[in-house]
Write a protein that holds these residues in place. Structure first.
Motif, mmCIF file in Angstrom:
data_model
loop_
_atom_site.group_PDB
_atom_site.id
_atom_site.type_symbol
_atom_site.label_atom_id
_atom_site.label_comp_id
_atom_site.label_asym_id
_atom_site.label_seq_id
_atom_site.Cartn_x
_atom_site.Cartn_y
_atom_site.Cartn_z
ATOM 1 N N HIS A 210 -6.355 3.401 5.825
ATOM 2 C CA HIS A 210 -6.040 4.607 5.751
ATOM 3 C C HIS A 210 -4.785 4.903 5.083
ATOM 4 C CE1 HIS A 210 -3.441 4.041 9.107
ATOM 5 N NE2 HIS A 210 -2.779 5.161 8.863
ATOM 6 N N GLN A 211 -4.049 4.258 5.049
ATOM 7 C CA GLN A 211 -2.723 4.578 4.410
ATOM 8 C C GLN A 211 -3.055 4.436 2.809
ATOM 9 O OE1 GLN A 211 0.024 1.682 6.221
ATOM 10 N NE2 GLN A 211 1.304 3.327 7.249
ATOM 11 N N HIS A 212 -3.725 3.277 2.443
ATOM 12 C CA HIS A 212 -4.140 3.173 0.999
ATOM 13 C C HIS A 212 -5.007 4.342 0.383
ATOM 14 C CE1 HIS A 212 -7.183 2.169 -1.934
ATOM 15 N NE2 HIS A 212 -6.384 1.189 -2.467
ATOM 16 N N ASP A 213 -5.791 5.033 1.258
ATOM 17 C CA ASP A 213 -6.606 6.089 0.941
ATOM 18 C C ASP A 213 -5.908 7.269 0.793
ATOM 19 O OD1 ASP A 213 -8.466 3.924 0.984
ATOM 20 O OD2 ASP A 213 -9.691 4.920 2.612
ATOM 21 N N GLU A 214 -4.778 7.478 1.840
ATOM 22 C CA GLU A 214 -4.090 8.735 1.493
ATOM 23 C C GLU A 214 -2.974 8.799 0.319
ATOM 24 O OE1 GLU A 214 -0.643 10.779 4.233
ATOM 25 O OE2 GLU A 214 -1.632 9.080 5.167
ATOM 26 N N VAL A 215 -2.570 7.694 -0.002
ATOM 27 C CA VAL A 215 -2.041 7.581 -1.075
ATOM 28 C C VAL A 215 -2.909 7.902 -2.670
ATOM 29 C CG1 VAL A 215 -0.512 6.014 -2.771
ATOM 30 C CG2 VAL A 215 -0.190 6.269 -0.137
ATOM 31 N N ARG A 281 -15.432 6.767 -4.328
ATOM 32 C CA ARG A 281 -16.602 5.419 -4.080
ATOM 33 C C ARG A 281 -15.800 4.472 -3.160
ATOM 34 N NH1 ARG A 281 -19.561 8.444 -6.038
ATOM 35 N NH2 ARG A 281 -21.238 7.900 -7.851
ATOM 36 N N ASP A 282 -16.523 3.984 -2.244
ATOM 37 C CA ASP A 282 -15.868 2.805 -1.569
ATOM 38 C C ASP A 282 -15.763 1.382 -2.144
ATOM 39 O OD1 ASP A 282 -15.262 4.351 0.829
ATOM 40 O OD2 ASP A 282 -17.147 3.984 1.594
ATOM 41 N N THR A 283 -14.854 1.116 -2.786
ATOM 42 C CA THR A 283 -14.545 -0.173 -3.468
ATOM 43 C C THR A 283 -14.089 -1.346 -2.517
ATOM 44 O OG1 THR A 283 -12.354 -0.157 -4.465
ATOM 45 C CG2 THR A 283 -14.033 1.176 -5.280
ATOM 46 N N ALA A 284 -13.997 -2.474 -3.192
ATOM 47 C CA ALA A 284 -13.587 -3.703 -2.395
ATOM 48 C C ALA A 284 -11.941 -3.544 -2.036
ATOM 49 C CB ALA A 284 -13.683 -5.022 -2.819
ATOM 50 N N ASP A 285 -11.179 -2.668 -2.869
ATOM 51 C CA ASP A 285 -9.840 -2.480 -2.953
ATOM 52 C C ASP A 285 -9.476 -1.094 -2.072
ATOM 53 O OD1 ASP A 285 -8.229 -4.210 -4.890
ATOM 54 O OD2 ASP A 285 -10.260 -3.553 -5.854
ATOM 55 N N GLY A 286 -10.714 -0.698 -1.150
ATOM 56 C CA GLY A 286 -10.562 0.789 -0.554
ATOM 57 C C GLY A 286 -11.100 1.814 -1.485
ATOM 58 N N LEU A 287 -10.353 3.028 -1.290
ATOM 59 C CA LEU A 287 -10.875 4.463 -1.834
ATOM 60 C C LEU A 287 -10.613 4.244 -3.425
ATOM 61 C CD1 LEU A 287 -11.941 7.242 -2.039
ATOM 62 C CD2 LEU A 287 -9.630 8.040 -1.478
ATOM 63 N N GLY A 288 -11.755 4.303 -4.175
ATOM 64 C CA GLY A 288 -11.582 4.410 -5.734
ATOM 65 C C GLY A 288 -12.358 5.683 -6.187
ATOM 66 N N ASP A 304 -4.173 -0.443 -6.232
ATOM 67 C CA ASP A 304 -3.510 -1.371 -5.166
ATOM 68 C C ASP A 304 -2.094 -0.178 -4.986
ATOM 69 O OD1 ASP A 304 -2.792 -3.431 -3.923
ATOM 70 O OD2 ASP A 304 -1.746 -4.348 -5.062
ATOM 71 N N VAL A 305 -1.867 -0.325 -3.277
ATOM 72 C CA VAL A 305 -0.857 0.394 -2.800
ATOM 73 C C VAL A 305 0.025 -0.535 -2.228
ATOM 74 C CG1 VAL A 305 -0.576 2.392 -1.118
ATOM 75 C CG2 VAL A 305 -2.454 2.497 -2.919
ATOM 76 N N SER A 306 1.277 -0.026 -2.187
ATOM 77 C CA SER A 306 2.324 -0.527 -1.228
ATOM 78 C C SER A 306 3.375 0.279 -1.167
ATOM 79 C CB SER A 306 2.821 -1.903 -1.857
ATOM 80 O OG SER A 306 3.691 -2.554 -1.138
ATOM 81 N N ASP A 307 4.062 0.214 -0.010
ATOM 82 C CA ASP A 307 5.161 1.296 0.401
ATOM 83 C C ASP A 307 4.807 2.765 0.047
ATOM 84 O OD1 ASP A 307 6.615 -1.195 1.238
ATOM 85 O OD2 ASP A 307 7.263 -1.505 -0.670
ATOM 86 N N GLU A 308 3.783 3.035 0.297
ATOM 87 C CA GLU A 308 3.330 4.449 0.213
ATOM 88 C C GLU A 308 3.030 4.947 -1.216
ATOM 89 O OE1 GLU A 308 5.641 6.776 2.795
ATOM 90 O OE2 GLU A 308 4.771 5.910 4.626
ATOM 91 N N ARG A 309 3.059 4.021 -2.198
ATOM 92 C CA ARG A 309 2.805 4.215 -3.696
ATOM 93 C C ARG A 309 1.833 3.471 -4.284
ATOM 94 N NH1 ARG A 309 8.984 5.561 -6.118
ATOM 95 N NH2 ARG A 309 9.548 7.320 -4.723
ATOM 96 N N VAL A 310 1.233 3.834 -5.543
ATOM 97 C CA VAL A 310 0.480 3.260 -6.427
ATOM 98 C C VAL A 310 1.150 2.363 -7.016
ATOM 99 C CG1 VAL A 310 -1.482 3.362 -7.926
ATOM 100 C CG2 VAL A 310 -1.423 5.153 -6.288
ATOM 101 N N THR A 311 0.833 0.669 -6.988
ATOM 102 C CA THR A 311 1.572 -0.152 -7.716
ATOM 103 C C THR A 311 0.673 -0.607 -8.833
ATOM 104 O OG1 THR A 311 0.730 -1.672 -5.891
ATOM 105 C CG2 THR A 311 2.979 -0.868 -5.743
ATOM 106 N N SER A 312 -0.764 -0.452 -8.642
ATOM 107 C CA SER A 312 -1.591 -0.905 -9.773
ATOM 108 C C SER A 312 -2.690 -0.097 -9.778
ATOM 109 C CB SER A 312 -2.083 -2.267 -9.521
ATOM 110 O OG SER A 312 -1.195 -3.325 -9.802
ATOM 111 N N VAL A 313 -3.101 0.392 -11.264
ATOM 112 C CA VAL A 313 -4.282 1.208 -11.535
ATOM 113 C C VAL A 313 -5.086 0.403 -12.552
ATOM 114 C CG1 VAL A 313 -5.317 3.195 -12.423
ATOM 115 C CG2 VAL A 313 -2.934 3.221 -11.267
#
Length: 328
Positions: A210-215, A281-288, A304-313
């Motif tokens: 849920h944190q990944h998807d929120e970011v 879309r629901d992806t293997a990485d979460g929300l996409g 990819d998300v870490s520490d409430e920020r996007v780290t990879s697109v």
């Protein structure tokens, strides 16, 4: 006597045909064909694209049916045989695949797949008694086909990758993997240890779904709204953007690094394509998001998300790697 031969030959042919039909209907054959989806799941993790994985599975079944019936009947565990053969084929193909990717136009990314494409395929190891005692030594099943992990797998040697997928994802014991990679069981354990080091180096602190998807939703809102200040707040300072166009569309030829460069590149895309729409879309990485441009599929963005920020697109624009992502 000679007049009886044609009748005997006809009876023999009829018996052979009947026997073949019975074998095709047999539970044993059904069980072999039932392995296809699991083999595709295994080969995809090893190869990184569905097209290559399909080639591996097809060749595996070709080799199965080339066996004499007596030899097939003598195989006590067809699933294990199919797994070994598919793994050996993958090991052979990984070398040539790496060479092809060196001449690939622009950046090469593994193929993104829907979250449920390979659901449950790694949950029933061939021999659960041989699973690692420490659960931290096994990747989580939710992560098994994520772009985050697949890109790390690309950094491994072919032998490391095959060993990691077989043991840490599918629970195959090391002594059986040793036969696949042509090493001793002890050397195979070392391959697995080395592969896990790649995984640890390539992973940041994990966040709840849920944190990944929120970011990611905040990323979309800032990008679509053209708010570069808000976008900079949601991007990690060392964020990386990778774009795979496959030579079919214009794409960034190199990795774009840093929040300022990534934000400005994204804002530039939105200015040039104001009709671009983001559809979840629901992806293997979460929300996409599927990117739709005036009714046509333009690409797919995963994060990819870490520490409430996007780290990879990861932005997939290569249409050959988007066939599993139809528009609604």
């Amino acid at each position: 006597m000679s007049e009886d031969l044609p009748a005997e030959a006809a009876e023999s042919a009829e018996a052979a045909e009947s026997g073949r039909a019975e074998r095709e209907k047999s539970p044993a054959l059904d069980s072999v064909m039932a392995e296809r989806h699991r083999l595709l799941s295994l080969a995809f993790r090893m190869m990184g694209t569905l097209a290559d994985a399909e080639d591996v599975v097809q060749e595996t079944y070709v080799r199965w049916y080339r066996l004499e019936p007596e030899k097939r009947d003598a195989i006590a565990a067809p699933a294990a045989w199919l797994t070994r053969v598919a793994s050996r084929i993958s090991l052979d193909l990984l070398g040539s695949a790496r060479a092809r990717r060196e001449t690939y136009v622009g950046q090469w990314l593994p193929e993104p797949v829907p979250a449920d494409l390979f659901a449950d395929t790694a949950k029933a190891p061939l021999n659960s008694a041989h699973l690692a005692a420490d659960p931290l030594e096994r990747v989580t099943l939710d992560d098994a086909v994520s772009m985050a992990l697949l890109t790390v797998l690309e950094s491994m040697t072919p032998a490391e990758r095959v060993t990691f997928v077989l043991h840490d994802v599918f629970g195959v014991p090391f002594d059986e993997i040793a036969d696949v990679v042509g090493r001793s069981a002890a050397a195979t354990r070392q391959l697995a240890t080395s592969a896990r080091r790649h995984v640890r180096r390539g992973r940041r602190a994990q966040v709840a779904p849920h944190q990944h998807d929120e970011v990611v939703r905040a990323f979309r809102g800032a990008t679509v709204g053209g708010n570069i200040e808000e976008l900079l707040r949601v991007l990690a300072p060392d964020v990386e953007l990778r774009v795979d166009g496959g030579g079919f569309v214009n794409a960034a030829p190199q990795v774009i690094r840093g929040s300022d460069h990534v934000a400005r590149w994204l804002m530039g895309v939105m200015r040039k394509q104001p009709a671009l729409r983001f559809e979840r879309r629901d992806t293997a990485d979460g929300l996409g998001y599927i990117l739709r441009d005036e009714g046509r599929r333009y690409g797919l963005a995963t994060f990819d998300v870490s520490d409430e920020r996007v780290t990879s697109v990861w932005l997939m624009l290569n249409p050959m790697k988007l066939t599993n992502w139809p528009l609604d």
